[in-house]
Enzyme design. Structure first.
Site, PDB file in Angstrom:
ATOM      1  N   SER A 141       7.646  26.273 -10.115  1.00 25.40           N
ATOM      2  CA  SER A 141       7.250  25.382  -9.026  1.00 25.40           C
ATOM      3  C   SER A 141       6.264  26.086  -8.077  1.00 25.40           C
ATOM      4  CB  SER A 141       8.510  24.898  -8.285  1.00 25.40           C
ATOM      5  OG  SER A 141       8.207  23.851  -7.399  1.00 25.40           O
ATOM      6  N   ASP A 262       8.222  14.519 -13.658  1.00 26.32           N
ATOM      7  CA  ASP A 262       8.266  15.437 -12.515  1.00 26.32           C
ATOM      8  C   ASP A 262       7.741  14.724 -11.275  1.00 26.32           C
ATOM      9  OD1 ASP A 262       7.842  17.496 -10.636  1.00 26.32           O
ATOM     10  OD2 ASP A 262       7.416  18.950 -12.211  1.00 26.32           O
ATOM     11  N   HIS A 292      11.537  17.761 -12.610  1.00 27.10           N
ATOM     12  CA  HIS A 292      10.851  18.964 -12.146  1.00 27.10           C
ATOM     13  C   HIS A 292      11.580  20.250 -12.533  1.00 27.10           C
ATOM     14  CE1 HIS A 292       8.477  21.578  -9.615  1.00 27.10           C
ATOM     15  NE2 HIS A 292       9.537  21.914  -8.898  1.00 27.10           N
TER      16      HIS A 292
END
Length: 324
Positions: A141, A262, A292
């Site tokens: 991320s 996501d 995600h």
């Protein structure tokens, strides 16, 4: 009555697995964990290592967590998996996160934040014990954004390869900071930079598919749950643009993975990197319907698919480049 309701409220256990002592838990997983603080000019970093108990170390992996998270709680499950495959894994809480120094979740200078983690990673990477082994950077991320900055801040030969899990290089439209907000706060001559005043789009719910895992992640006592700070959103927007403009400078072997559902980082982050990077050895995996948080937040059968792909990729690169 008050005391009764207080008794009923469950206390958060010290770790996601409950009250089992840490040494026992890690040994049950086949790894040895150590924790320490690393002094830098920008403050102390909380760092962890995960070493395989019964395997020879074949390479080192340096892991960076995402926004508001830390290297403990569920993120360490990624570290543990890699360690059981024969990798020495090192992770650091980013400045402003977890048990590291800094204002909570303030990312006003991401180059500095990346350089601070990189100073620890390079300290280990060039240590006598590991300097001759292949070495990989791993970012999840927003940690992918920080990891890419670390790569750009390093000599080209420092890293054998890069791994990204749902990296943040392109901000989805619903997550983009309002230009009007940023402009208005900018008129305050930086005074508003640390304010936790930006709209909160409830990212955790959009990141985690498995409801039981969502509960566990949400119960992390070190997770930042406040509104995003003005300077953090300003800086993430700037650095995303910078990375997009410099994808072609990526020459290292890499794997990047993303789920099509996501809601926190755009799958186009991984697709654009794959299309524009100059690397001769590059791999992209897109998972239909996954959210995600591909390893921590998906049902186990989905997470296992992602982990299998990661293991195959890194094992193959150690084999291919290990003697270089």
């Amino acid at each position: 009555m008050a005391s009764e309701s207080a008794e009923q409220k469950p206390e958060t256990p010290p770790n996601f697995w409950g009250d089992m002592p840490e040494d026992e838990y890690y040994a049950s997983q086949g790894v040895k964990n150590s924790q320490s603080y690393f002094e830098t000019p920008n403050g102390k970093l909380f760092t962890q290592s995960f070493l395989p108990l019964d395997k020879q170390v074949k390479a080192t992996v340096y892991m960076t967590h995402g926004y508001g998270s830390d290297t403990g709680w569920l993120f360490q499950k990624i570290c543990i998996h890699f360690s059981t495959w024969g990798y020495a894994v090192f992770a650091a809480d980013l400045l402003g996160h977890g048990r590291s120094d800094g204002l909570r979740c303030y990312m006003g200078d991401m180059e500095k934040i990346a350089a601070t983690s990189l100073s620890f990673f390079k300290h280990v990477r060039y240590s006598e014990e590991y300097k001759d082994l292949p070495a990989f950077l791993f970012g999840e991320s927003m940690g992918g954004l920080a990891t890419m900055l670390m790569y750009f801040q390093s000599e080209p030969t420092t890293w054998t390869g890069l791994m990204f899990s749902a990296p943040l290089f392109v901000i989805p439209e619903p997550m983009k900071p309002s230009k009007l907000h940023l402009f208005a706060y900018g008129l305050l001559f930086g005074l508003a930079d640390t304010w936790a005043a930006m709209p909160d789009n409830k990212m955790v719910g959009k990141a985690i598919k498995d409801p039981e895992k969502l509960k566990i992640i949400a119960s992390n006592p070190r997770r930042y749950a406040g509104k995003p700070r003005v300077g953090t959103m300003r800086e993430i927007a700037r650095v995303c643009q910078y990375i997009q403009d410099n994808f072609s400078k990526v020459t290292a072997p890499f794997l990047t993975v993303h789920g099509t559902a996501d809601g926190v980082t755009c799958p186009s982050s991984s697709k654009l990197l794959y299309e524009k990077a100059s690397s001769e050895d590059k791999s992209l995996k897109i998972y239909e319907g996954m959210y995600h948080s591909l390893i921590q937040g998906e049902p186990d059968e989905n997470a296992d698919i992602v982990l299998k792909d990661m293991r195959e990729w890194i094992d193959e690169r150690v084999e291919r480049y290990g003697s270089n």
